[in-house]
Design a protein around this motif. Structure first.
Motif, PDB file in Angstrom:
ATOM      1  N   LEU A 242       0.832  -1.194   0.000  1.00  0.00           N
ATOM      2  CA  LEU A 242       0.000   0.000   0.000  1.00  0.00           C
ATOM      3  C   LEU A 242       0.871   1.249   0.000  1.00  0.00           C
ATOM      4  O   LEU A 242       1.837   1.344   0.753  1.00  0.00           O
ATOM      5  CB  LEU A 242      -0.923  -0.012   1.216  1.00  0.00           C
ATOM      6  CG  LEU A 242      -2.000   1.079   1.296  1.00  0.00           C
ATOM      7  CD1 LEU A 242      -3.243   0.542   1.980  1.00  0.00           C
ATOM      8  CD2 LEU A 242      -1.493   2.299   2.067  1.00  0.00           C
ATOM      9  N   CYS A 243       0.513   2.222  -0.834  1.00  0.00           N
ATOM     10  CA  CYS A 243       1.217   3.496  -0.917  1.00  0.00           C
ATOM     11  C   CYS A 243       0.376   4.600  -0.296  1.00  0.00           C
ATOM     12  O   CYS A 243      -0.830   4.697  -0.556  1.00  0.00           O
ATOM     13  CB  CYS A 243       1.528   3.847  -2.363  1.00  0.00           C
ATOM     14  SG  CYS A 243       2.671   2.717  -3.184  1.00  0.00           S
ATOM     15  N   LEU A 258       5.203   4.700  -9.719  1.00  0.00           N
ATOM     16  CA  LEU A 258       6.134   3.671 -10.157  1.00  0.00           C
ATOM     17  C   LEU A 258       5.785   2.328  -9.527  1.00  0.00           C
ATOM     18  O   LEU A 258       5.825   1.286 -10.188  1.00  0.00           O
ATOM     19  CB  LEU A 258       7.563   4.066  -9.800  1.00  0.00           C
ATOM     20  CG  LEU A 258       8.656   3.040 -10.115  1.00  0.00           C
ATOM     21  CD1 LEU A 258       8.681   2.716 -11.596  1.00  0.00           C
ATOM     22  CD2 LEU A 258      10.019   3.559  -9.658  1.00  0.00           C
ATOM     23  N   PHE A 259       5.422   2.334  -8.241  1.00  0.00           N
ATOM     24  CA  PHE A 259       5.119   1.085  -7.542  1.00  0.00           C
ATOM     25  C   PHE A 259       3.762   0.538  -7.969  1.00  0.00           C
ATOM     26  O   PHE A 259       3.617  -0.673  -8.200  1.00  0.00           O
ATOM     27  CB  PHE A 259       5.161   1.313  -6.029  1.00  0.00           C
ATOM     28  CG  PHE A 259       6.542   1.564  -5.513  1.00  0.00           C
ATOM     29  CD1 PHE A 259       7.350   0.517  -5.114  1.00  0.00           C
ATOM     30  CD2 PHE A 259       7.061   2.853  -5.453  1.00  0.00           C
ATOM     31  CE1 PHE A 259       8.642   0.741  -4.649  1.00  0.00           C
ATOM     32  CE2 PHE A 259       8.344   3.090  -4.997  1.00  0.00           C
ATOM     33  CZ  PHE A 259       9.144   2.027  -4.599  1.00  0.00           C
ATOM     34  N   ILE A 260       2.775   1.408  -8.066  1.00  0.00           N
ATOM     35  CA  ILE A 260       1.434   0.948  -8.420  1.00  0.00           C
ATOM     36  C   ILE A 260       1.422   0.377  -9.831  1.00  0.00           C
ATOM     37  O   ILE A 260       0.653  -0.533 -10.145  1.00  0.00           O
ATOM     38  CB  ILE A 260       0.424   2.103  -8.249  1.00  0.00           C
ATOM     39  CG1 ILE A 260       0.315   2.467  -6.755  1.00  0.00           C
ATOM     40  CG2 ILE A 260      -0.938   1.733  -8.806  1.00  0.00           C
ATOM     41  CD1 ILE A 260      -0.528   3.702  -6.468  1.00  0.00           C
ATOM     42  N   ALA A 261       2.307   0.852 -10.680  1.00  0.00           N
ATOM     43  CA  ALA A 261       2.356   0.343 -12.046  1.00  0.00           C
ATOM     44  C   ALA A 261       3.080  -0.990 -12.155  1.00  0.00           C
ATOM     45  O   ALA A 261       2.872  -1.731 -13.111  1.00  0.00           O
ATOM     46  CB  ALA A 261       3.061   1.370 -12.951  1.00  0.00           C
ATOM     47  N   ARG A 262       3.922  -1.313 -11.155  1.00  0.00           N
ATOM     48  CA  ARG A 262       4.797  -2.478 -11.292  1.00  0.00           C
ATOM     49  C   ARG A 262       4.545  -3.604 -10.306  1.00  0.00           C
ATOM     50  O   ARG A 262       4.624  -4.779 -10.658  1.00  0.00           O
ATOM     51  CB  ARG A 262       6.266  -2.042 -11.139  1.00  0.00           C
ATOM     52  CG  ARG A 262       6.797  -1.231 -12.280  1.00  0.00           C
ATOM     53  CD  ARG A 262       8.277  -0.965 -12.124  1.00  0.00           C
ATOM     54  NE  ARG A 262       9.086  -2.174 -12.148  1.00  0.00           N
ATOM     55  CZ  ARG A 262      10.419  -2.172 -12.184  1.00  0.00           C
ATOM     56  NH1 ARG A 262      11.082  -1.017 -12.200  1.00  0.00           N
ATOM     57  NH2 ARG A 262      11.086  -3.304 -12.198  1.00  0.00           N
ATOM     58  N   VAL A 263       4.296  -3.262  -9.044  1.00  0.00           N
ATOM     59  CA  VAL A 263       4.255  -4.273  -7.991  1.00  0.00           C
ATOM     60  C   VAL A 263       2.875  -4.930  -7.952  1.00  0.00           C
ATOM     61  O   VAL A 263       1.866  -4.252  -7.701  1.00  0.00           O
ATOM     62  CB  VAL A 263       4.592  -3.652  -6.623  1.00  0.00           C
ATOM     63  CG1 VAL A 263       4.553  -4.714  -5.527  1.00  0.00           C
ATOM     64  CG2 VAL A 263       5.958  -2.960  -6.662  1.00  0.00           C
ATOM     65  N   THR A 266       0.181  -4.193  -5.241  1.00  0.00           N
ATOM     66  CA  THR A 266      -0.499  -2.900  -5.130  1.00  0.00           C
ATOM     67  C   THR A 266      -1.914  -2.942  -5.696  1.00  0.00           C
ATOM     68  O   THR A 266      -2.709  -2.032  -5.446  1.00  0.00           O
ATOM     69  CB  THR A 266       0.283  -1.802  -5.873  1.00  0.00           C
ATOM     70  OG1 THR A 266       0.363  -2.135  -7.271  1.00  0.00           O
ATOM     71  CG2 THR A 266       1.690  -1.651  -5.310  1.00  0.00           C
ATOM     72  N   ARG A 267      -2.240  -4.002  -6.444  1.00  0.00           N
ATOM     73  CA  ARG A 267      -3.566  -4.077  -7.075  1.00  0.00           C
ATOM     74  C   ARG A 267      -4.668  -4.126  -6.022  1.00  0.00           C
ATOM     75  O   ARG A 267      -4.582  -4.867  -5.038  1.00  0.00           O
ATOM     76  CB  ARG A 267      -3.654  -5.308  -7.986  1.00  0.00           C
ATOM     77  CG  ARG A 267      -2.864  -5.193  -9.281  1.00  0.00           C
ATOM     78  CD  ARG A 267      -3.282  -6.283 -10.258  1.00  0.00           C
ATOM     79  NE  ARG A 267      -2.997  -7.623  -9.727  1.00  0.00           N
ATOM     80  CZ  ARG A 267      -1.898  -8.319 -10.002  1.00  0.00           C
ATOM     81  NH1 ARG A 267      -0.963  -7.795 -10.786  1.00  0.00           N
ATOM     82  NH2 ARG A 267      -1.727  -9.524  -9.487  1.00  0.00           N
ATOM     83  N   ASP A 268      -5.703  -3.332  -6.245  1.00  0.00           N
ATOM     84  CA  ASP A 268      -6.904  -3.314  -5.398  1.00  0.00           C
ATOM     85  C   ASP A 268      -6.615  -2.862  -3.968  1.00  0.00           C
ATOM     86  O   ASP A 268      -7.444  -3.104  -3.068  1.00  0.00           O
ATOM     87  CB  ASP A 268      -7.563  -4.702  -5.372  1.00  0.00           C
ATOM     88  CG  ASP A 268      -7.967  -5.180  -6.754  1.00  0.00           C
ATOM     89  OD1 ASP A 268      -8.428  -4.352  -7.557  1.00  0.00           O
ATOM     90  OD2 ASP A 268      -7.802  -6.394  -7.030  1.00  0.00           O
ATOM     91  N   GLN A 269      -5.491  -2.202  -3.751  1.00  0.00           N
ATOM     92  CA  GLN A 269      -5.207  -1.667  -2.421  1.00  0.00           C
ATOM     93  C   GLN A 269      -5.791  -0.258  -2.278  1.00  0.00           C
ATOM     94  O   GLN A 269      -5.874   0.492  -3.261  1.00  0.00           O
ATOM     95  CB  GLN A 269      -3.696  -1.623  -2.174  1.00  0.00           C
ATOM     96  CG  GLN A 269      -3.038  -2.986  -2.018  1.00  0.00           C
ATOM     97  CD  GLN A 269      -3.573  -3.750  -0.819  1.00  0.00           C
ATOM     98  OE1 GLN A 269      -3.865  -3.183   0.233  1.00  0.00           O
ATOM     99  NE2 GLN A 269      -3.721  -5.056  -0.983  1.00  0.00           N
ATOM    100  N   PRO A 270      -6.203   0.119  -1.066  1.00  0.00           N
ATOM    101  CA  PRO A 270      -6.790   1.455  -0.855  1.00  0.00           C
ATOM    102  C   PRO A 270      -5.709   2.530  -0.698  1.00  0.00           C
ATOM    103  O   PRO A 270      -5.556   3.141   0.367  1.00  0.00           O
ATOM    104  CB  PRO A 270      -7.595   1.266   0.437  1.00  0.00           C
ATOM    105  CG  PRO A 270      -6.837   0.205   1.191  1.00  0.00           C
ATOM    106  CD  PRO A 270      -6.280  -0.727   0.147  1.00  0.00           C
ATOM    107  N   GLN A 297      -5.678  -5.617   8.294  1.00  0.00           N
ATOM    108  CA  GLN A 297      -7.028  -6.178   8.362  1.00  0.00           C
ATOM    109  C   GLN A 297      -7.372  -7.043   7.150  1.00  0.00           C
ATOM    110  O   GLN A 297      -8.497  -7.536   7.049  1.00  0.00           O
ATOM    111  CB  GLN A 297      -8.023  -5.021   8.496  1.00  0.00           C
ATOM    112  CG  GLN A 297      -7.905  -4.283   9.823  1.00  0.00           C
ATOM    113  CD  GLN A 297      -8.609  -2.937   9.828  1.00  0.00           C
ATOM    114  OE1 GLN A 297      -9.254  -2.546   8.868  1.00  0.00           O
ATOM    115  NE2 GLN A 297      -8.490  -2.216  10.941  1.00  0.00           N
ATOM    116  N   GLN A 298      -6.426  -7.208   6.243  1.00  0.00           N
ATOM    117  CA  GLN A 298      -6.693  -8.013   5.044  1.00  0.00           C
ATOM    118  C   GLN A 298      -6.468  -9.496   5.313  1.00  0.00           C
ATOM    119  O   GLN A 298      -5.661  -9.857   6.143  1.00  0.00           O
ATOM    120  CB  GLN A 298      -5.806  -7.534   3.898  1.00  0.00           C
ATOM    121  CG  GLN A 298      -6.151  -6.125   3.444  1.00  0.00           C
ATOM    122  CD  GLN A 298      -5.283  -5.660   2.284  1.00  0.00           C
ATOM    123  OE1 GLN A 298      -4.809  -6.460   1.472  1.00  0.00           O
ATOM    124  NE2 GLN A 298      -5.051  -4.373   2.198  1.00  0.00           N
TER     125      GLN A 298
END
Length: 298
Positions: A242-243, A258-263, A266-270, A297-298
């Motif tokens: 999460l960022c 950069l992280f949301i595009a690659r890692v 990061t998908r579907d994180q708030p 909490q995930q």
């Protein structure tokens, strides 16, 4: 290796920081020199650990407003001082420091403490070191919360960082507390500024703080191959990542892209944007804690 240690009297009566100091001694791989690392460790020992890594030129005092919220949510708050900062030992020569050495020192500390199922919380140099630790021992980590940091691997840094790097190298004065204030939107009290100055009673104690900006692996840097190896791990990282970068940091603003595009994690994180400057722990500690709670909490 000549090692300095800030007298404990420097840390007496710090405002809002009455946590029990804990120490663990490791050995430098190259010289065998013992290095004492300080850390705060609050909350139930059996609870999931939240490892909070500070950056340059702060120390774990930076997390003082977040530790109570972490513990109140039933988690274990662990916040070390990097070697050269806070209550940790301080090698006196700038050449004693390297990026690889810092990672090795903190890996030795983490293995001795034997933390597992870790929530990595990192900002600034805390991310440069923390994400390398994750890449070297991914099984120890459960999730990541990243703010105002990154994992540079030869890029060109922003103009604000180039100015900061030049200042750290050439300025005859290096007032730590005022530097932290410059990276914070909230006006710090005189006592808070003094607390950031406390670990550095002389210029000799500031070797790490002075050299860290020059160690960031921008351009043609010896650390780039290790950075690329770490990115290869992050490119496959499926656990929560999460960022929560801030809206007003001139150095890292927008770095989450950069992280949301690659890692993959990061998908579907708030992901969220916090309100503040570079040292978001001072400006929006509650928002930072809320972000941490989302991944636990995930």
């Amino acid at each position: 290796m000549r090692i300095l240690r800030t007298p404990e009297t420097a840390f007496e009566q710090l405002e809002g920081f009455d946590y029990i100091p804990r120490f663990l001694t490791i050995s430098d791989e190259a010289t065998g020199a013992p290095l004492r690392i300080h850390y705060v460790d609050e909350g139930p020992r059996e609870a999931q650990p939240v490892l909070m890594l500070h950056g340059e030129p702060t120390w774990c005092y930076l997390y003082r407003h977040m530790i109570p919220g972490i513990v109140a949510n039933g988690l274990r708050a662990v916040a070390p001082d990097l070697v050269g900062f806070g209550r940790s030992d301080k090698p006196a020569a700038r050449q004693d420091y390297s990026y690889a050495r810092q990672v090795a020192w903190m890996r030795a500390w983490l293995e001795r403490l034997d933390l597992t199922n870790i929530v990595l919380v990192c900002q600034d140099w805390g991310s440069l070191i923390g994400l390398r630790l994750l890449a070297e021992m991914p099984d120890r980590f459960a999730s990541v919360v990243l703010s105002n940091g990154g994992l540079p691997a030869g890029q060109t840094g922003p103009r604000a960082f180039r100015i900061w790097r030049a200042f750290s190298r050439f300025s005859p004065f290096f007032p730590i507390g005022k530097i932290v204030q410059a990276g914070t939107r909230r006006r710090l009290s005189a006592a808070e500024i003094a607390a950031y100055d406390a670990p550095f009673p002389s210029s000799a104690h500031k070797a790490a703080a002075r050299v860290f900006p020059s160690l960031v692996p921008l351009g043609d840097n010896e650390a780039v191959p290790d950075q690329l190896k770490a990115w290869a791990v992050l490119d496959r990282w499926e656990k929560p990542f999460l960022c929560c970068f801030s809206h007003a940091d001139p150095v890292t603003r927008g770095g989450e892209r950069l992280f949301i595009a690659r890692v993959p994690g990061t998908r579907d994180q708030p992901h969220s944007t916090l309100r503040g400057g570079h040292f978001i722990q001072e400006d929006d500690p509650d928002g930072f804690v809320a972000a941490i709670m989302k991944v636990t909490q995930q």
